[in-house]
Every structure is written in structure tokens, then in C-alpha cells.
Design a protein around this motif. Sequence first.
Motif: not given
Length: 278
Positions: A137-141, A205-206, A235-237, A241-242
Motif C-alpha cells: 500500500e505504501e508503494e502504491r501510494s 508512473v512512480q 487515478a491512484p494505483d 478490490e479497490q
Amino acid sequence: MDFSVELLHSTEKKLNAEISRLMKAVKVSTVSDLNSNTLGKLQKAPSNDFLNAFVALLESNMSLCKAAASSIDEMKSKVLDTQNQLIHRQQDELAKVKDTVQTEMKSWADVARKNDKQNRQLTAKSVKEAVKAVSEEEERSKNIIVYGVTDEEETETDWEGVLKIDRASETVKSICEVTDCLNVEVQSCSRIGMWKSDKIRPIKVQFRTSSDVDLLLRRACKLRSSEEFSGVYLAPDRTPEQRAAHNKLVQQMKELIIKDSSKHYFIRDDKVRFTDKK
């Protein structure tokens, strides 16, 4: 007076023009030659004219400086607000991690006291999965998914592959410029999935920090007024489920628009909200 860089440059040009006019009137070639002796050559009327011009410029410059100071104070306030929001978000995320790990560790400890080997192994696995989920989740943020950017077929050669990444990076750079996010730091940029002629692959994009992502998402609405990127969507990564939950909200929002198009609908905090159209 509202401060702007253009107004500052305009004032500078006016001041330089008056100085040049004064140097020409007293017949000197450099500013350093302007002194009491050379200025004494001016007649009374021209002297008053130059004095009035410089006083007017001085008053304008003082107003401009006050406006600049006010703008700086406003910018400082906005920066502090953003920093406070980031700190609160990080504190919330840390609290979630702490609660998750504490819950799992308590469950693990309870099982250990019962000396049940099989359940102890299962709980250890759940702790690892919880920590892994938080890490992911931290990486996706720090990621943003860009939809709607024209895609092209890639060849098998390495050089073409490199060029494709470069073109995607240039597109992301242009998006950052349009949204006034010039200070964000892009770490990586690539298309997601295999190329298909009937589909446009999104770009993942990271960024260096999650605050870069928050800033870009907040300013994404500026893309609507861009001719080049009016059809691009950020959009967020999200996890699968999200994404499923978000798609349900989108469908719900579409149904509400059909029922009552007089409102402006949007999704915020996992809920469909609305305001009156202006």
C-alpha cells in the motif's frame, strides 16, 4: 495591487526607460556619471518632470513590494497547510500499521499460549501478509495511473523499447507542466500490459513521494482545459478490490447524473457527493 512577475518586469522596464531618458537629457553614457554636477545642467521644468516620474515609479514599486510580501505570506501559509496535511496523513497511516500489527500479534500471542502449533503457523502467516499488504500500500501510494494517452505498437528491438519509454516519460512531463506540478520527481514510467490494436494501455508512473501524487491528483482538473490532454484521466494505483469498489461508485454516479443532471457529481472519500452547478 495584485502581485505578478509580469508587473514586476513592467516596472523594471519603466524605471530603466526613465533612467535612459535622464542620461540622454544630461548627455552622459553611464549611470555612474549621474551626479550633482551633471544633474545640475537640467532646467527647472525638465527637473520637475523627471522628479515626478521617479516619484510615481517609487510609489508603484512600494505597492508592488507590499503585494509581493502579501503573496509570499499566502504561499507560506499554503505550504504549511500542505505540510500539516501530509504529517497528519503519515500519522494516520502509521497508526493503521500499528493497529494492524498489534491486532495480529495479539492473536498470535493468544494462540501461542494455547500451544496450538497449526494455528500458530497460520497466525504467523497472517502477520507476514498484513505487513506485506501495508508495504504494498505504501508503494502504491507513490504511483499514478494515466489513462487515455495514445498508444502505439512496439517492435521487438531493444532500441524501440527504450524509445517507447522515453515517449511515455515526455508525455508525463508535459502533463506535469500543464498541471503546474513542475517540482514533482518521477522515478519510473512505463505502459501496463501487452499492446493491442483495439485498446489503449494505461501508463504507470512512480514518483519519489506520495505527496507528489497527492499534488498531481489535486490539480488533475486542469487537464480538462488542455486541448492535448482533455481526454486524459489520472487515478491512484488501486488494488483489484479497490478498483471494483471504485467502478461501483462510478456506475452509481452515472445513474445519479441521468436522474438529475442539474447537480455536479464527484467521488470523494469513497462516496458519491454532489454540489449545485455554477
